[in-house]
Design a protein around this motif. Structure first.
Motif, PDB file in Angstrom:
ATOM      1  N   THR A   1      -3.714 -21.024 -22.462  1.00 21.94           N
ATOM      2  CA  THR A   1      -3.171 -19.665 -22.480  1.00 21.94           C
ATOM      3  C   THR A   1      -3.204 -19.154 -23.918  1.00 21.94           C
ATOM      4  O   THR A   1      -2.666 -19.813 -24.816  1.00 21.94           O
ATOM      5  CB  THR A   1      -1.698 -19.682 -21.980  1.00 21.94           C
ATOM      6  N   ASP A   2      -3.853 -18.029 -24.120  1.00 18.77           N
ATOM      7  CA  ASP A   2      -3.970 -17.431 -25.463  1.00 18.77           C
ATOM      8  C   ASP A   2      -4.450 -18.451 -26.495  1.00 18.77           C
ATOM      9  O   ASP A   2      -3.887 -18.570 -27.597  1.00 18.77           O
ATOM     10  CB  ASP A   2      -2.617 -16.832 -25.918  1.00 18.77           C
ATOM     11  N   GLY A   3      -5.482 -19.219 -26.129  1.00 19.72           N
ATOM     12  CA  GLY A   3      -6.092 -20.149 -27.079  1.00 19.72           C
ATOM     13  C   GLY A   3      -5.300 -21.423 -27.308  1.00 19.72           C
ATOM     14  O   GLY A   3      -5.626 -22.205 -28.208  1.00 19.72           O
ATOM     15  N   LYS A   4      -4.277 -21.674 -26.480  1.00 17.11           N
ATOM     16  CA  LYS A   4      -3.484 -22.904 -26.664  1.00 17.11           C
ATOM     17  C   LYS A   4      -3.378 -23.652 -25.328  1.00 17.11           C
ATOM     18  O   LYS A   4      -3.093 -23.032 -24.290  1.00 17.11           O
ATOM     19  CB  LYS A   4      -2.082 -22.549 -27.179  1.00 17.11           C
ATOM     20  N   ALA A   5      -3.615 -24.977 -25.376  1.00 12.74           N
ATOM     21  CA  ALA A   5      -3.432 -25.792 -24.170  1.00 12.74           C
ATOM     22  C   ALA A   5      -1.936 -25.869 -23.883  1.00 12.74           C
ATOM     23  O   ALA A   5      -1.153 -26.317 -24.729  1.00 12.74           O
ATOM     24  CB  ALA A   5      -4.003 -27.194 -24.396  1.00 12.74           C
ATOM     25  N   THR A   6      -1.574 -25.421 -22.683  1.00  7.88           N
ATOM     26  CA  THR A   6      -0.143 -25.377 -22.349  1.00  7.88           C
ATOM     27  C   THR A   6       0.208 -26.326 -21.214  1.00  7.88           C
ATOM     28  O   THR A   6       1.332 -26.326 -20.732  1.00  7.88           O
ATOM     29  CB  THR A   6       0.259 -23.940 -21.946  1.00  7.88           C
ATOM     30  N   GLY A   7      -0.767 -27.112 -20.757  1.00  5.46           N
ATOM     31  CA  GLY A   7      -0.475 -28.068 -19.699  1.00  5.46           C
ATOM     32  C   GLY A   7      -1.730 -28.419 -18.932  1.00  5.46           C
ATOM     33  O   GLY A   7      -2.846 -28.206 -19.419  1.00  5.46           O
ATOM     34  N   VAL A   8      -1.540 -28.954 -17.729  1.00  7.59           N
ATOM     35  CA  VAL A   8      -2.688 -29.360 -16.906  1.00  7.59           C
ATOM     36  C   VAL A   8      -2.537 -28.833 -15.489  1.00  7.59           C
ATOM     37  O   VAL A   8      -1.416 -28.599 -15.014  1.00  7.59           O
ATOM     38  CB  VAL A   8      -2.832 -30.912 -16.855  1.00  7.59           C
ATOM     39  N   GLU A   9      -3.697 -28.681 -14.855  1.00  6.35           N
ATOM     40  CA  GLU A   9      -3.718 -28.353 -13.421  1.00  6.35           C
ATOM     41  C   GLU A   9      -4.232 -29.576 -12.691  1.00  6.35           C
ATOM     42  O   GLU A   9      -5.310 -30.096 -13.018  1.00  6.35           O
ATOM     43  CB  GLU A   9      -4.643 -27.160 -13.191  1.00  6.35           C
ATOM     44  N   LEU A  10      -3.476 -30.065 -11.730  1.00  9.11           N
ATOM     45  CA  LEU A  10      -3.893 -31.249 -10.973  1.00  9.11           C
ATOM     46  C   LEU A  10      -4.857 -30.854  -9.861  1.00  9.11           C
ATOM     47  O   LEU A  10      -4.957 -29.677  -9.489  1.00  9.11           O
ATOM     48  CB  LEU A  10      -2.666 -31.948 -10.371  1.00  9.11           C
ATOM     49  N   GLU A  11      -5.532 -31.847  -9.312  1.00 11.23           N
ATOM     50  CA  GLU A  11      -6.491 -31.574  -8.226  1.00 11.23           C
ATOM     51  C   GLU A  11      -5.812 -30.916  -7.027  1.00 11.23           C
ATOM     52  O   GLU A  11      -6.430 -30.141  -6.303  1.00 11.23           O
ATOM     53  CB  GLU A  11      -7.184 -32.871  -7.772  1.00 11.23           C
ATOM     54  N   ASP A  12      -4.524 -31.223  -6.787  1.00  7.49           N
ATOM     55  CA  ASP A  12      -3.834 -30.622  -5.628  1.00  7.49           C
ATOM     56  C   ASP A  12      -3.269 -29.233  -5.953  1.00  7.49           C
ATOM     57  O   ASP A  12      -2.549 -28.649  -5.146  1.00  7.49           O
ATOM     58  CB  ASP A  12      -2.728 -31.559  -5.131  1.00  7.49           C
ATOM     59  N   GLY A  13      -3.583 -28.729  -7.161  1.00  4.32           N
ATOM     60  CA  GLY A  13      -3.168 -27.369  -7.505  1.00  4.32           C
ATOM     61  C   GLY A  13      -1.858 -27.293  -8.291  1.00  4.32           C
ATOM     62  O   GLY A  13      -1.545 -26.264  -8.896  1.00  4.32           O
ATOM     63  N   GLU A  14      -1.084 -28.383  -8.304  1.00  2.19           N
ATOM     64  CA  GLU A  14       0.169 -28.385  -9.062  1.00  2.19           C
ATOM     65  C   GLU A  14      -0.136 -28.219 -10.555  1.00  2.19           C
ATOM     66  O   GLU A  14      -1.153 -28.737 -11.039  1.00  2.19           O
ATOM     67  CB  GLU A  14       0.885 -29.729  -8.836  1.00  2.19           C
ATOM     68  N   THR A  15       0.693 -27.506 -11.279  1.00  2.00           N
ATOM     69  CA  THR A  15       0.523 -27.440 -12.739  1.00  2.00           C
ATOM     70  C   THR A  15       1.723 -28.073 -13.421  1.00  2.00           C
ATOM     71  O   THR A  15       2.857 -27.993 -12.933  1.00  2.00           O
ATOM     72  CB  THR A  15       0.349 -25.989 -13.249  1.00  2.00           C
TER      73      THR A  15
END
Ligand SMILES: Cc1cc2nc3c(=O)[nH]c(=O)nc-3n(C[C@H](O)[C@H](O)[C@H](O)COP(=O)(O)OP(=O)(O)OC[C@H]3O[C@@H](n4cnc5c(N)ncnc54)[C@H](O)[C@@H]3O)c2cc1C
Length: 443
Positions: free
Chosen positions: A146-160
């Motif tokens: 988000t805005d050039g910064k890694a803010t987390g991950v998205e899992l294969e099941d869609g959870e973030t």
């Protein structure tokens, strides 16, 4: 006391790189979450996603020292699990470019375990650190930027999952850097060198006369020889034997062929395994390229994202550097974060500080290994401009190491990454080295 740098750090990948990184982050974030798509064994057993785990894995001295700094006492845990401590120069026999190296006492030992045992012990230690949790069978699809910064991950099941700092430790085939580029969040060059290396390995129960053995063999004959092999004593009174070849040659496919193949190395190697009971199936592995993803000179790279281990740089395994590079890089990350915690600098600009340091450690391994790979005709691709000079320097060092104990010890330290090649330019051996180099180039 150091204040926490953030609430959550996420590490993707629970291999040697991810676990080393998590050890570096533990205590500096309220929570460190390690995610891996694989099912992780409770003990020290092998696992599906790390196919290379069936092959010999030497932890170099620099890697041992870094892990020891991150996790004090871990070397003793390796020993308690059955690791043999080998005195480098004496117990580790090296056949190198045409002959067995003369024995010497290099002044340091290394441990020898199987890769699953190293990883299992590391996982046990890291999982017990404050705030650390491991989620297995959890596949990550992409980093959320988000805005050039890694803010987390998205899992294969869609959870973030949200994080203040993310680590990519997904290994050489990890998909996340490619995904990052496809999502438009990063632009970096990937360098591949086609090394064409194939391994075949199996474990054997040591015959009674070899139990407790601390001797290991490294057979690296140099060109035009394409074959190589390693025999190491590991936990549970076993040997692990890996043999292999460069180019199109196929390694052995049966235990009998493997034993036969090892005959060519040395009578001592053959004697250790001839008639010994195999304790595993034969396993093969082909590594086509040494690959580095040059995040450190990327035109675009997100803040808050730390790549480590094979995800960043993965070299020819015959030089035994991968786990060590990961551990040394994690130690550098730990030191960096400690300073930031103590000074109150926080995480701002941490990636810009980290990437050059990680690149320098990775380059030490890359330069040593790729320069050696290019000597072989089986390695494809145009040789770099400094190749001739690098080879002259390597050949001079090898010759000096045969004649002179100081150079032999230096070379062993270089291989174990506790010495830096730059010491040949300005260290105590520099004058003798350059005199010999000039002589060899003049002749
Ligand atoms: C034949 C062979 C022999 C070797 N010998 C040596 C040696 O003697 N000494 C040495 O130091 N090194 C050796 N290496 C290199 C060493 O294995 C690697 O450098 C080391 O394993 C790198 O660790 P890593 O944690 O970066 O990657 P890996 O060990 O590959 O771990 C990556 C992890 O990421 C997980 N993952 C991947 N994608 C995802 C995703 N999307 N979501 C969640 N999890 C994911 C995987 O499941 C895996 O657990 C050898 C390699 C080979 C191939």
């Amino acid at each position: 006391m150091t204040s926490k740098l953030g609430e959550t750090a996420i590490v993707v990948g629970a291999g040697m790189g991810g676990l080393s990184a998590a050890a570096a982050l533990a205590g500096k974030f309220a929570s460190v979450v390690i995610l891996d798509r694989d099912a992780l064994p409770d003990g020290l057993g092998p696992r599906m996603a790390v196919g290379q785990g069936a092959h010999t894995h030497q932890l170099l001295k620099a890697g041992e020292l870094s892990l020891e700094k991150l996790l004090p006492g871990i070397t003793q845990e390796f020993v308690a699990a059955g690791a043999k401590q080998m005195l480098v120069g004496r117990d580790v026999k090296v056949f190198d470019f045409g002959g067995w190296m003369d024995e010497c006492d290099a002044g340091f030992t290394v441990t020898s375990l199987s890769r699953p045992a190293y990883e299992g012990i590391l996982r046990r230690r890291v999982a017990a650190l404050p705030g650390v949790s491991i989620r297995q069978e959890t596949s990550v699809r992409r980093f959320v930027v988000t805005d050039g910064k890694a803010t987390g991950v998205e899992l294969e099941d869609g959870e973030t999952l949200a994080a203040d700092l993310c680590v990519d430790a997904t290994g050489m085939t990890g998909p996340l850097m490619r995904q990052l580029a496809e999502d438009g969040h990063a632009a970096f060059e990937t360098e591949d060198v086609r090394i064409n290396v194939a391994y075949a390995s199996a474990k054997f129960r040591q015959k009674p006369e070899h139990r407790g053995e601390t001797t290991g063999f490294f057979f690296l004959p140099g060109p035009p020889g394409k074959q190589f092999g390693f025999l190491l004593p590991i936990e549970d009174d076993q040997w692990i034997l890996s043999v292999g070849a460069r180019g199109e040659d196929s390694p052995p496919k049966t235990i009998e062929q493997l034993v036969e193949y090892a005959k060519a190395f040395d009578a001592r190697v053959h004697d250790c395994i001839d008639g010994a009971e195999a304790t595993s199936e034969i396993r093969t592995f082909r590594k086509a390229t040494a690959t580095r993803r040059k995040a450190w000179e990327a035109a675009k790279w997100p803040q808050g994202l730390i790549p480590i281990g094979d995800a960043l740089s993965s070299v020819n395994p015959t030089y035994g550097q991968g786990m060590t590079v990961a551990a040394c890089t994690a130690e550098a990350l730990s030191d960096m974060l400690d300073k930031r915690g103590a000074s109150g600098a926080g995480l701002g600009g941490v990636v810009a500080e980290y990437l050059p340091a990680a690149a320098e450690i990775a380059a030490r391994a890359w330069n040593l290994s790729v320069n050696s790979d290019y000597v072989y005709s089986e390695t494809e691709g145009e040789r770099p401009a400094n190749f001739v000079m690098n080879r002259a320097m390597a050949t001079t060092l090898r010759k000096l190491a045969v004649e002179d104990i100081d150079f032999r010890v230096f070379r062993l330290k270089l291989v174990h990454m506790v010495e830096n090649a730059n010491a040949l330019r300005d260290g105590p051996l520099a004058v003798r080295f350059f005199t010999a180099l000039q002589g060899s180039m003049a002749s």
